[in-house]
Design a protein around this motif. Structure first.
Motif, PDB file in Angstrom:
ATOM      1  N   ILE A  21       0.824  -1.207   0.000  1.00  0.00           N
ATOM      2  CA  ILE A  21       0.000   0.000   0.000  1.00  0.00           C
ATOM      3  C   ILE A  21       0.860   1.260   0.000  1.00  0.00           C
ATOM      4  O   ILE A  21       0.324   2.335  -0.062  1.00  0.00           O
ATOM      5  CB  ILE A  21      -0.992   0.001   1.174  1.00  0.00           C
ATOM      6  CG1 ILE A  21      -0.322   0.340   2.474  1.00  0.00           C
ATOM      7  CG2 ILE A  21      -1.787  -1.237   1.210  1.00  0.00           C
ATOM      8  CD1 ILE A  21      -1.269   0.740   3.563  1.00  0.00           C
ATOM      9  N   ASP A  22       2.151   1.148   0.102  1.00  0.00           N
ATOM     10  CA  ASP A  22       3.059   2.292   0.082  1.00  0.00           C
ATOM     11  C   ASP A  22       2.697   3.291   1.182  1.00  0.00           C
ATOM     12  O   ASP A  22       2.353   4.430   0.912  1.00  0.00           O
ATOM     13  CB  ASP A  22       3.052   2.949  -1.297  1.00  0.00           C
ATOM     14  CG  ASP A  22       4.186   3.936  -1.472  1.00  0.00           C
ATOM     15  OD1 ASP A  22       5.211   3.793  -0.772  1.00  0.00           O
ATOM     16  OD2 ASP A  22       4.048   4.859  -2.294  1.00  0.00           O
ATOM     17  N   LEU A  23       2.774   2.849   2.434  1.00  0.00           N
ATOM     18  CA  LEU A  23       2.374   3.630   3.599  1.00  0.00           C
ATOM     19  C   LEU A  23       3.529   4.475   4.117  1.00  0.00           C
ATOM     20  O   LEU A  23       4.637   3.973   4.300  1.00  0.00           O
ATOM     21  CB  LEU A  23       1.885   2.677   4.695  1.00  0.00           C
ATOM     22  CG  LEU A  23       1.546   3.262   6.050  1.00  0.00           C
ATOM     23  CD1 LEU A  23       0.346   4.186   5.945  1.00  0.00           C
ATOM     24  CD2 LEU A  23       1.273   2.139   7.032  1.00  0.00           C
ATOM     25  N   THR A  24       3.254   5.768   4.347  1.00  0.00           N
ATOM     26  CA  THR A  24       4.255   6.682   4.890  1.00  0.00           C
ATOM     27  C   THR A  24       3.619   7.509   5.996  1.00  0.00           C
ATOM     28  O   THR A  24       2.509   8.025   5.816  1.00  0.00           O
ATOM     29  CB  THR A  24       4.789   7.630   3.796  1.00  0.00           C
ATOM     30  OG1 THR A  24       5.284   6.869   2.709  1.00  0.00           O
ATOM     31  CG2 THR A  24       5.891   8.510   4.327  1.00  0.00           C
ATOM     32  N   ILE A  25       4.316   7.639   7.123  1.00  0.00           N
ATOM     33  CA  ILE A  25       3.867   8.497   8.217  1.00  0.00           C
ATOM     34  C   ILE A  25       4.995   9.483   8.495  1.00  0.00           C
ATOM     35  O   ILE A  25       6.108   9.077   8.813  1.00  0.00           O
ATOM     36  CB  ILE A  25       3.530   7.671   9.474  1.00  0.00           C
ATOM     37  CG1 ILE A  25       2.382   6.708   9.167  1.00  0.00           C
ATOM     38  CG2 ILE A  25       3.190   8.586  10.639  1.00  0.00           C
ATOM     39  CD1 ILE A  25       2.027   5.773  10.298  1.00  0.00           C
ATOM     40  N   PHE A  26       4.706  10.794   8.344  1.00  0.00           N
ATOM     41  CA  PHE A  26       5.747  11.794   8.541  1.00  0.00           C
ATOM     42  C   PHE A  26       5.143  13.099   9.055  1.00  0.00           C
ATOM     43  O   PHE A  26       3.984  13.382   8.738  1.00  0.00           O
ATOM     44  CB  PHE A  26       6.515  12.021   7.238  1.00  0.00           C
ATOM     45  CG  PHE A  26       5.663  12.602   6.134  1.00  0.00           C
ATOM     46  CD1 PHE A  26       4.864  11.787   5.355  1.00  0.00           C
ATOM     47  CD2 PHE A  26       5.645  13.971   5.888  1.00  0.00           C
ATOM     48  CE1 PHE A  26       4.067  12.309   4.351  1.00  0.00           C
ATOM     49  CE2 PHE A  26       4.853  14.500   4.884  1.00  0.00           C
ATOM     50  CZ  PHE A  26       4.072  13.662   4.119  1.00  0.00           C
ATOM     51  N   PRO A  27       5.840  13.919   9.791  1.00  0.00           N
ATOM     52  CA  PRO A  27       7.102  13.539  10.432  1.00  0.00           C
ATOM     53  C   PRO A  27       6.829  12.588  11.591  1.00  0.00           C
ATOM     54  O   PRO A  27       5.765  12.634  12.202  1.00  0.00           O
ATOM     55  CB  PRO A  27       7.641  14.866  10.945  1.00  0.00           C
ATOM     56  CG  PRO A  27       6.420  15.705  11.190  1.00  0.00           C
ATOM     57  CD  PRO A  27       5.415  15.267  10.163  1.00  0.00           C
ATOM     58  N   ASN A  28       7.761  11.754  11.855  1.00  0.00           N
ATOM     59  CA  ASN A  28       7.628  10.796  12.940  1.00  0.00           C
ATOM     60  C   ASN A  28       9.005  10.569  13.545  1.00  0.00           C
ATOM     61  O   ASN A  28       9.829   9.919  12.903  1.00  0.00           O
ATOM     62  CB  ASN A  28       7.038   9.483  12.441  1.00  0.00           C
ATOM     63  CG  ASN A  28       6.630   8.552  13.556  1.00  0.00           C
ATOM     64  OD1 ASN A  28       6.563   8.940  14.705  1.00  0.00           O
ATOM     65  ND2 ASN A  28       6.382   7.310  13.206  1.00  0.00           N
ATOM     66  N   PRO A  29       9.282  11.133  14.715  1.00  0.00           N
ATOM     67  CA  PRO A  29       8.375  11.770  15.652  1.00  0.00           C
ATOM     68  C   PRO A  29       7.891  13.141  15.159  1.00  0.00           C
ATOM     69  O   PRO A  29       8.554  13.800  14.370  1.00  0.00           O
ATOM     70  CB  PRO A  29       9.180  11.906  16.930  1.00  0.00           C
ATOM     71  CG  PRO A  29      10.597  11.656  16.567  1.00  0.00           C
ATOM     72  CD  PRO A  29      10.626  10.982  15.247  1.00  0.00           C
ATOM     73  N   LYS A  45      -7.418  -5.921   5.256  1.00  0.00           N
ATOM     74  CA  LYS A  45      -6.016  -5.975   5.679  1.00  0.00           C
ATOM     75  C   LYS A  45      -5.736  -4.835   6.646  1.00  0.00           C
ATOM     76  O   LYS A  45      -6.243  -3.734   6.475  1.00  0.00           O
ATOM     77  CB  LYS A  45      -5.092  -5.846   4.473  1.00  0.00           C
ATOM     78  CG  LYS A  45      -5.221  -6.999   3.507  1.00  0.00           C
ATOM     79  CD  LYS A  45      -4.260  -6.861   2.356  1.00  0.00           C
ATOM     80  CE  LYS A  45      -4.449  -8.030   1.411  1.00  0.00           C
ATOM     81  NZ  LYS A  45      -3.602  -7.919   0.243  1.00  0.00           N
ATOM     82  N   PHE A  46      -4.920  -5.141   7.669  1.00  0.00           N
ATOM     83  CA  PHE A  46      -4.579  -4.058   8.581  1.00  0.00           C
ATOM     84  C   PHE A  46      -3.073  -3.958   8.762  1.00  0.00           C
ATOM     85  O   PHE A  46      -2.329  -4.913   8.592  1.00  0.00           O
ATOM     86  CB  PHE A  46      -5.313  -4.187   9.928  1.00  0.00           C
ATOM     87  CG  PHE A  46      -4.814  -5.267  10.832  1.00  0.00           C
ATOM     88  CD1 PHE A  46      -3.832  -5.011  11.762  1.00  0.00           C
ATOM     89  CD2 PHE A  46      -5.346  -6.540  10.762  1.00  0.00           C
ATOM     90  CE1 PHE A  46      -3.377  -6.007  12.608  1.00  0.00           C
ATOM     91  CE2 PHE A  46      -4.906  -7.544  11.602  1.00  0.00           C
ATOM     92  CZ  PHE A  46      -3.918  -7.271  12.523  1.00  0.00           C
ATOM     93  N   TYR A  47      -2.671  -2.748   9.097  1.00  0.00           N
ATOM     94  CA  TYR A  47      -1.267  -2.398   9.280  1.00  0.00           C
ATOM     95  C   TYR A  47      -1.162  -1.651  10.598  1.00  0.00           C
ATOM     96  O   TYR A  47      -2.049  -0.879  10.949  1.00  0.00           O
ATOM     97  CB  TYR A  47      -0.776  -1.507   8.134  1.00  0.00           C
ATOM     98  CG  TYR A  47      -1.084  -2.078   6.782  1.00  0.00           C
ATOM     99  CD1 TYR A  47      -0.170  -2.885   6.129  1.00  0.00           C
ATOM    100  CD2 TYR A  47      -2.310  -1.838   6.168  1.00  0.00           C
ATOM    101  CE1 TYR A  47      -0.459  -3.434   4.890  1.00  0.00           C
ATOM    102  CE2 TYR A  47      -2.603  -2.383   4.927  1.00  0.00           C
ATOM    103  CZ  TYR A  47      -1.680  -3.178   4.296  1.00  0.00           C
ATOM    104  OH  TYR A  47      -1.981  -3.730   3.075  1.00  0.00           O
ATOM    105  N   ILE A  48      -0.074  -1.864  11.328  1.00  0.00           N
ATOM    106  CA  ILE A  48       0.150  -1.154  12.581  1.00  0.00           C
ATOM    107  C   ILE A  48       1.515  -0.481  12.508  1.00  0.00           C
ATOM    108  O   ILE A  48       2.518  -1.121  12.195  1.00  0.00           O
ATOM    109  CB  ILE A  48       0.066  -2.104  13.794  1.00  0.00           C
ATOM    110  CG1 ILE A  48      -1.338  -2.677  13.890  1.00  0.00           C
ATOM    111  CG2 ILE A  48       0.461  -1.370  15.076  1.00  0.00           C
ATOM    112  CD1 ILE A  48      -1.559  -3.629  15.018  1.00  0.00           C
ATOM    113  N   GLU A  49       1.518   0.803  12.784  1.00  0.00           N
ATOM    114  CA  GLU A  49       2.748   1.596  12.772  1.00  0.00           C
ATOM    115  C   GLU A  49       2.864   2.362  14.086  1.00  0.00           C
ATOM    116  O   GLU A  49       1.866   2.813  14.638  1.00  0.00           O
ATOM    117  CB  GLU A  49       2.735   2.604  11.615  1.00  0.00           C
ATOM    118  CG  GLU A  49       2.748   1.968  10.242  1.00  0.00           C
ATOM    119  CD  GLU A  49       4.071   1.323   9.895  1.00  0.00           C
ATOM    120  OE1 GLU A  49       5.121   1.784  10.390  1.00  0.00           O
ATOM    121  OE2 GLU A  49       4.049   0.364   9.108  1.00  0.00           O
TER     122      GLU A  49
END
Length: 85
Positions: free
Chosen positions: A1-9, A74-78
């Motif tokens: 799924i090309d998942l991105t979380i930003f900014p992190n932290p 479907k699930f994803y955990i970040e």
């Protein structure tokens, strides 16, 4: 799924970006380390394509959170870390 979380932290606005391959239900929830749901970010049917969701984290206490992303079946955990401003 090309998942991105930003900014992190991050401290106030965190972006959750992903490519939804087909139109389907998407649910994004944030949990604290005790497993308590502290925020429902998205709970809706989204079209296929690239999505950028803003997580307004300014009201959350600094610490570590788990972001659960459910797309279809479907699930994803970040892990997301919220810093002080």
């Amino acid at each position: 799924i090309d998942l991105t979380i930003f900014p992190n932290p991050g401290s106030e606005n965190i972006n959750i970006s992903f490519n939804n391959l087909s139109a389907q239900h998407v649910q994004i929830d944030l949990y604290n380390v005790l497993g308590v749901n502290v925020m429902n970010v998205v709970d809706s049917y989204l079209a296929a394509g690239y999505h950028n969701i803003n997580l307004a984290a300014g009201a959350l206490r600094p610490g570590t959170y788990l972001c659960k992303i459910l797309i279809g079946n479907k699930f994803y955990i970040e892990k997301i870390v919220i810093e002080e401003n």
